[in-house]
Enzyme design. Sequence first.
Site, PDB file in Angstrom:
ATOM      1  N   HIS A  11       0.811   8.148   3.898  1.00 19.97           N
ATOM      2  CA  HIS A  11       1.375   7.147   4.911  1.00 19.97           C
ATOM      3  C   HIS A  11       2.840   7.419   5.089  1.00 19.97           C
ATOM      4  O   HIS A  11       3.569   6.889   5.821  1.00 19.97           O
ATOM      5  CB  HIS A  11       0.970   5.824   4.787  1.00 19.97           C
ATOM      6  CG  HIS A  11      -0.148   5.306   4.868  1.00 19.97           C
ATOM      7  ND1 HIS A  11      -1.123   5.783   5.887  1.00 19.97           N
ATOM      8  CD2 HIS A  11      -1.250   5.070   4.071  1.00 19.97           C
ATOM      9  CE1 HIS A  11      -2.492   5.194   5.609  1.00 19.97           C
ATOM     10  NE2 HIS A  11      -2.341   4.907   4.470  1.00 19.97           N
TER      11      HIS A  11
ATOM     12  N   GLY B  44      -4.475   1.850   8.041  1.00 19.49           N
ATOM     13  CA  GLY B  44      -5.466   1.241   8.978  1.00 19.49           C
ATOM     14  C   GLY B  44      -5.106  -0.441   8.797  1.00 19.49           C
ATOM     15  O   GLY B  44      -5.453  -0.838   9.903  1.00 19.49           O
TER      16      GLY B  44
ATOM     17  N   ILE C 109       0.084   9.240   8.778  1.00 20.38           N
ATOM     18  CA  ILE C 109      -0.388   8.374   9.423  1.00 20.38           C
ATOM     19  C   ILE C 109      -0.187   6.808   9.517  1.00 20.38           C
ATOM     20  O   ILE C 109       0.147   6.618   8.188  1.00 20.38           O
ATOM     21  CB  ILE C 109      -2.345   8.526   9.784  1.00 20.38           C
ATOM     22  CG1 ILE C 109      -2.750   8.274   8.421  1.00 20.38           C
ATOM     23  CG2 ILE C 109      -2.561   9.914  10.108  1.00 20.38           C
ATOM     24  CD1 ILE C 109      -4.308   8.191   8.452  1.00 20.38           C
TER      25      ILE C 109
ATOM     26  N   ASP D 177       0.771  -1.185  -0.022  1.00 21.25           N
ATOM     27  CA  ASP D 177      -0.155   0.042  -0.071  1.00 21.25           C
ATOM     28  C   ASP D 177       0.972   1.295  -0.034  1.00 21.25           C
ATOM     29  O   ASP D 177       1.325   1.728   1.146  1.00 21.25           O
ATOM     30  CB  ASP D 177      -0.876  -0.119   1.323  1.00 21.25           C
ATOM     31  CG  ASP D 177      -1.952   1.122   1.105  1.00 21.25           C
ATOM     32  OD1 ASP D 177      -1.803   2.051   0.416  1.00 21.25           O
ATOM     33  OD2 ASP D 177      -2.859   1.121   2.000  1.00 21.25           O
TER      34      ASP D 177
END
Length: 294
Positions: A193, A211, A208, A188
């Site tokens: 990110h 998830g 961040i 990903d």
Amino acid sequence: MAIDLDRLMSWPVPEGRQTLTSKDCILYALGIGLGADPTDERQLRFLYEKDLRALPTMAAVLAYPGFWQRDPALGLDWVRLLHAEQAVEIHRPLPVSGTLTGRTRVTGVIDKGAAKGALLFQERRVEDADGNPICTVSMTSFCRGDGGFGGPGGPVPEPAAVPDRAPDTVCDLPTLPQAALIYRLSGDFNPLHADPAVAREAGFERPILHGLCTFGVAGHAVLASCCGYDPDAIRSIRARFTAPVYPGETLRTEMWVEGPDDVRFRTRVVERNVVALNNGQVRTSAPVRSAADA
């Protein structure tokens, strides 16, 4: 540009093809934090090529088709897109090597309103080279900037209920400051990110954590606390994402045993006391084991 519902529902998501190797399995395990104690033999079975096993939550990244939502023809505000829910169902023990194919389709789109965004549902079926099903991966994206396009307003699937009582067991696991930079190597590459400028544009103070990395950490907690580190014990896992996590924070997973094969869980960020994952549920193929039995 508004969402074109018919185009999105029929969008030919690229087929995901992956030549899986033991290095991929080890990198995934490192990305979600295993190996903090490099002598823990229960964790080494996911980190060392001798008798290597794949973590159950790795199903979520197998034969990943890439960040296809960025295609401008779809009209999605991809910078503001967030991961809302994730579920995996494991049909057979995950392989540690081999050729895998993932076929993804959009299964639904919900219009929550102009000020409330939209929900995008997708499903990916992963098969081995002989066409045998490995796992089914379901994902819900929260498209924060794409509501009000005139699509259906429901129904929305019901989440798993978390008991209103003290948890039966709790597991704290730290994340590394560089966790997102490691985890992104599992497929990903959303710049949210890794790129501070993209993160600020999306409304975050810094990049961040993925998830799915948080999802993997929670899966590790359940595996350690309720399944004796047996990867074959987990046959499905699902959860709802409720708040972002910043790399370096500590994740506390609270677990409730609701039946012989049913564990509910919730994961919160210790430092900020916010719930990052909620409505979590793991279904097991064997009776749930306590942390003392792990």
